[in-house]
Motif scaffolding. Sequence first.
Motif, PDB file in Angstrom:
ATOM      1  N   GLU A 140       0.855  -1.184   0.000  1.00 51.22           N
ATOM      2  CA  GLU A 140       0.000   0.000   0.000  1.00 51.22           C
ATOM      3  C   GLU A 140       0.894   1.237   0.000  1.00 51.22           C
ATOM      4  O   GLU A 140       1.761   1.380   0.878  1.00 51.22           O
ATOM      5  N   PRO A 141       0.743   2.141  -0.968  1.00 52.71           N
ATOM      6  CA  PRO A 141       1.617   3.325  -1.035  1.00 52.71           C
ATOM      7  C   PRO A 141       1.208   4.372  -0.013  1.00 52.71           C
ATOM      8  O   PRO A 141       0.564   5.363  -0.340  1.00 52.71           O
ATOM      9  N   THR A 142       1.610   4.185   1.221  1.00 56.08           N
ATOM     10  CA  THR A 142       1.115   5.026   2.315  1.00 56.08           C
ATOM     11  C   THR A 142       1.904   6.308   2.508  1.00 56.08           C
ATOM     12  O   THR A 142       1.452   7.217   3.200  1.00 56.08           O
ATOM     13  N   ASP A 143       3.081   6.419   1.898  1.00 54.60           N
ATOM     14  CA  ASP A 143       3.956   7.551   2.199  1.00 54.60           C
ATOM     15  C   ASP A 143       4.934   7.734   1.051  1.00 54.60           C
ATOM     16  O   ASP A 143       5.409   6.763   0.465  1.00 54.60           O
ATOM     17  N   ALA A 144       5.249   8.981   0.699  1.00 54.87           N
ATOM     18  CA  ALA A 144       6.134   9.257  -0.436  1.00 54.87           C
ATOM     19  C   ALA A 144       7.509   8.613  -0.247  1.00 54.87           C
ATOM     20  O   ALA A 144       8.077   8.060  -1.193  1.00 54.87           O
ATOM     21  N   TYR A 145       8.056   8.720   0.958  1.00 56.52           N
ATOM     22  CA  TYR A 145       9.387   8.164   1.192  1.00 56.52           C
ATOM     23  C   TYR A 145       9.374   6.638   1.075  1.00 56.52           C
ATOM     24  O   TYR A 145      10.304   6.040   0.526  1.00 56.52           O
ATOM     25  N   PHE A 146       8.298   6.033   1.555  1.00 57.15           N
ATOM     26  CA  PHE A 146       8.164   4.579   1.426  1.00 57.15           C
ATOM     27  C   PHE A 146       8.138   4.181  -0.049  1.00 57.15           C
ATOM     28  O   PHE A 146       8.846   3.253  -0.471  1.00 57.15           O
ATOM     29  N   VAL A 147       7.333   4.878  -0.842  1.00 58.23           N
ATOM     30  CA  VAL A 147       7.239   4.576  -2.276  1.00 58.23           C
ATOM     31  C   VAL A 147       8.582   4.792  -2.968  1.00 58.23           C
ATOM     32  O   VAL A 147       9.023   3.979  -3.789  1.00 58.23           O
ATOM     33  N   ALA A 148       9.241   5.894  -2.630  1.00 59.61           N
ATOM     34  CA  ALA A 148      10.536   6.199  -3.255  1.00 59.61           C
ATOM     35  C   ALA A 148      11.550   5.088  -2.978  1.00 59.61           C
ATOM     36  O   ALA A 148      12.333   4.720  -3.862  1.00 59.61           O
ATOM     37  N   GLN A 149      11.530   4.568  -1.762  1.00 61.86           N
ATOM     38  CA  GLN A 149      12.478   3.501  -1.447  1.00 61.86           C
ATOM     39  C   GLN A 149      12.177   2.231  -2.242  1.00 61.86           C
ATOM     40  O   GLN A 149      13.104   1.517  -2.653  1.00 61.86           O
ATOM     41  N   GLN A 150      10.906   1.961  -2.479  1.00 61.15           N
ATOM     42  CA  GLN A 150      10.556   0.778  -3.279  1.00 61.15           C
ATOM     43  C   GLN A 150      11.038   0.958  -4.725  1.00 61.15           C
ATOM     44  O   GLN A 150      11.582   0.025  -5.335  1.00 61.15           O
ATOM     45  N   ILE A 151      10.829   2.149  -5.270  1.00 58.97           N
ATOM     46  CA  ILE A 151      11.253   2.415  -6.648  1.00 58.97           C
ATOM     47  C   ILE A 151      12.777   2.344  -6.758  1.00 58.97           C
ATOM     48  O   ILE A 151      13.327   1.752  -7.698  1.00 58.97           O
ATOM     49  N   ALA A 152      13.458   2.936  -5.787  1.00 53.56           N
ATOM     50  CA  ALA A 152      14.928   2.930  -5.818  1.00 53.56           C
ATOM     51  C   ALA A 152      15.462   1.500  -5.748  1.00 53.56           C
ATOM     52  O   ALA A 152      16.441   1.163  -6.425  1.00 53.56           O
ATOM     53  N   ALA A 153      14.822   0.669  -4.950  1.00 56.67           N
ATOM     54  CA  ALA A 153      15.272  -0.722  -4.830  1.00 56.67           C
ATOM     55  C   ALA A 153      15.119  -1.460  -6.160  1.00 56.67           C
ATOM     56  O   ALA A 153      16.008  -2.214  -6.578  1.00 56.67           O
ATOM     57  N   VAL A 154      13.994  -1.229  -6.829  1.00 56.79           N
ATOM     58  CA  VAL A 154      13.776  -1.865  -8.136  1.00 56.79           C
ATOM     59  C   VAL A 154      14.802  -1.357  -9.144  1.00 56.79           C
ATOM     60  O   VAL A 154      15.358  -2.129  -9.936  1.00 56.79           O
ATOM     61  N   ALA A 155      15.074  -0.053  -9.105  1.00 54.49           N
ATOM     62  CA  ALA A 155      16.030   0.536 -10.050  1.00 54.49           C
ATOM     63  C   ALA A 155      17.429  -0.030  -9.848  1.00 54.49           C
ATOM     64  O   ALA A 155      18.138  -0.323 -10.822  1.00 54.49           O
ATOM     65  N   LYS A 156      17.848  -0.159  -8.600  1.00 53.64           N
ATOM     66  CA  LYS A 156      19.179  -0.705  -8.320  1.00 53.64           C
ATOM     67  C   LYS A 156      19.297  -2.138  -8.841  1.00 53.64           C
ATOM     68  O   LYS A 156      20.323  -2.527  -9.411  1.00 53.64           O
ATOM     69  N   GLU A 157      18.267  -2.888  -8.658  1.00 55.05           N
ATOM     70  CA  GLU A 157      18.305  -4.291  -9.067  1.00 55.05           C
ATOM     71  C   GLU A 157      18.238  -4.443 -10.580  1.00 55.05           C
ATOM     72  O   GLU A 157      18.845  -5.351 -11.159  1.00 55.05           O
ATOM     73  N   GLY A 158      17.517  -3.524 -11.244  1.00 49.92           N
ATOM     74  CA  GLY A 158      17.270  -3.696 -12.673  1.00 49.92           C
ATOM     75  C   GLY A 158      18.312  -3.097 -13.592  1.00 49.92           C
ATOM     76  O   GLY A 158      18.294  -3.366 -14.798  1.00 49.92           O
ATOM     77  N   GLY A 159      19.192  -2.246 -13.074  1.00 50.62           N
ATOM     78  CA  GLY A 159      20.223  -1.669 -13.924  1.00 50.62           C
ATOM     79  C   GLY A 159      19.669  -0.743 -14.994  1.00 50.62           C
ATOM     80  O   GLY A 159      20.079  -0.790 -16.155  1.00 50.62           O
ATOM     81  N   TYR A 160      18.748   0.142 -14.601  1.00 51.33           N
ATOM     82  CA  TYR A 160      18.109   1.027 -15.582  1.00 51.33           C
ATOM     83  C   TYR A 160      18.998   2.233 -15.896  1.00 51.33           C
ATOM     84  O   TYR A 160      19.795   2.660 -15.070  1.00 51.33           O
ATOM     85  N   ASP A 161      18.808   2.768 -17.085  1.00 43.55           N
ATOM     86  CA  ASP A 161      19.566   3.938 -17.516  1.00 43.55           C
ATOM     87  C   ASP A 161      18.868   5.234 -17.152  1.00 43.55           C
ATOM     88  O   ASP A 161      19.514   6.273 -17.038  1.00 43.55           O
ATOM     89  N   MET A 162      17.580   5.194 -17.037  1.00 47.72           N
ATOM     90  CA  MET A 162      16.841   6.398 -16.653  1.00 47.72           C
ATOM     91  C   MET A 162      15.507   6.011 -16.028  1.00 47.72           C
ATOM     92  O   MET A 162      14.964   4.929 -16.297  1.00 47.72           O
ATOM     93  N   ILE A 163      15.013   6.897 -15.183  1.00 48.82           N
ATOM     94  CA  ILE A 163      13.693   6.733 -14.582  1.00 48.82           C
ATOM     95  C   ILE A 163      12.864   7.948 -14.972  1.00 48.82           C
ATOM     96  O   ILE A 163      13.295   9.095 -14.790  1.00 48.82           O
ATOM     97  N   ILE A 164      11.701   7.706 -15.527  1.00 49.59           N
ATOM     98  CA  ILE A 164      10.803   8.789 -15.906  1.00 49.59           C
ATOM     99  C   ILE A 164       9.531   8.663 -15.071  1.00 49.59           C
ATOM    100  O   ILE A 164       8.924   7.589 -14.996  1.00 49.59           O
TER     101      ILE A 164
END
Length: 248
Positions: A88-112
């Motif tokens: 449940e996306p209850t807080d901006a910081y919580f959501v940001a940490q989930q996105i950052a974790a996915v980005a680190k694992e996936g090796g993305y070049d950019m996030i839009i």
Amino acid sequence: MKVLVCISHVPDTTSKINFTADNSAFDKNGVQYVINPYDEFGLTRAVWLKEKQGASITVLNVGNKETEPTLRKALAIGADTAIRVEAEPTDAYFVAQQIAAVAKEGGYDMIIAGRESIDYNGGQVPGMVAALLGWPFVNACAGMEANGDTYDFVREIDGGKEKLSASAPFVVAGQKGLVEEKDLRIPNMRGIMQARTKPLEVKAPVEAANKTQTGAFSKPAPKSAVKMVDAENMAELVRMLHEEAKVI
């Protein structure tokens, strides 16, 4: 090139907004959901990168299973794969940490992402993601073009526009201008059929704590009834503007 596009699952702008009986939460009953409009600009821009530069697009949402139709629509528009973080996306910081974790694992070049979601209008998540990753961040981006190994950006500032450039990886929070409304992609029948078989991965959330907590919600005061003033009664109009509207 791997592009991660963040997708918020937000109420349609025509939805009637209500809160639960104790005003502690948004009442989702009877509400239709859509892709956050600012995220649609980012998704369409990513599809252009896919068509012109062979990028692969993953769309990401932090939310419960009810958000999957929104992710499927993003797949129908042109994304290749989807990820839903089961939380449940209850807080901006919580959501940001989930996105950052996915980005680190996936090796993305950019996030839009969109510059903000149209439900809570926080506008915090993209900047937080960039900070967590240590990547450059372009907020309120209204233009983005590849220039060799770098990208040129235009963003709106008070009284004008600012031109920036950055090399990947970076985070972009987009808005109208990243693409124009007339260029937004609408799913066609072929895209809808293909979206049914495209991969949609469900990930468990990483451990993260909220930084904020909602106290209560309230609606704005209802507008007062229209008062008609005789066109010849200037004195009464002045009195109302001075004593009631308090604008003079």
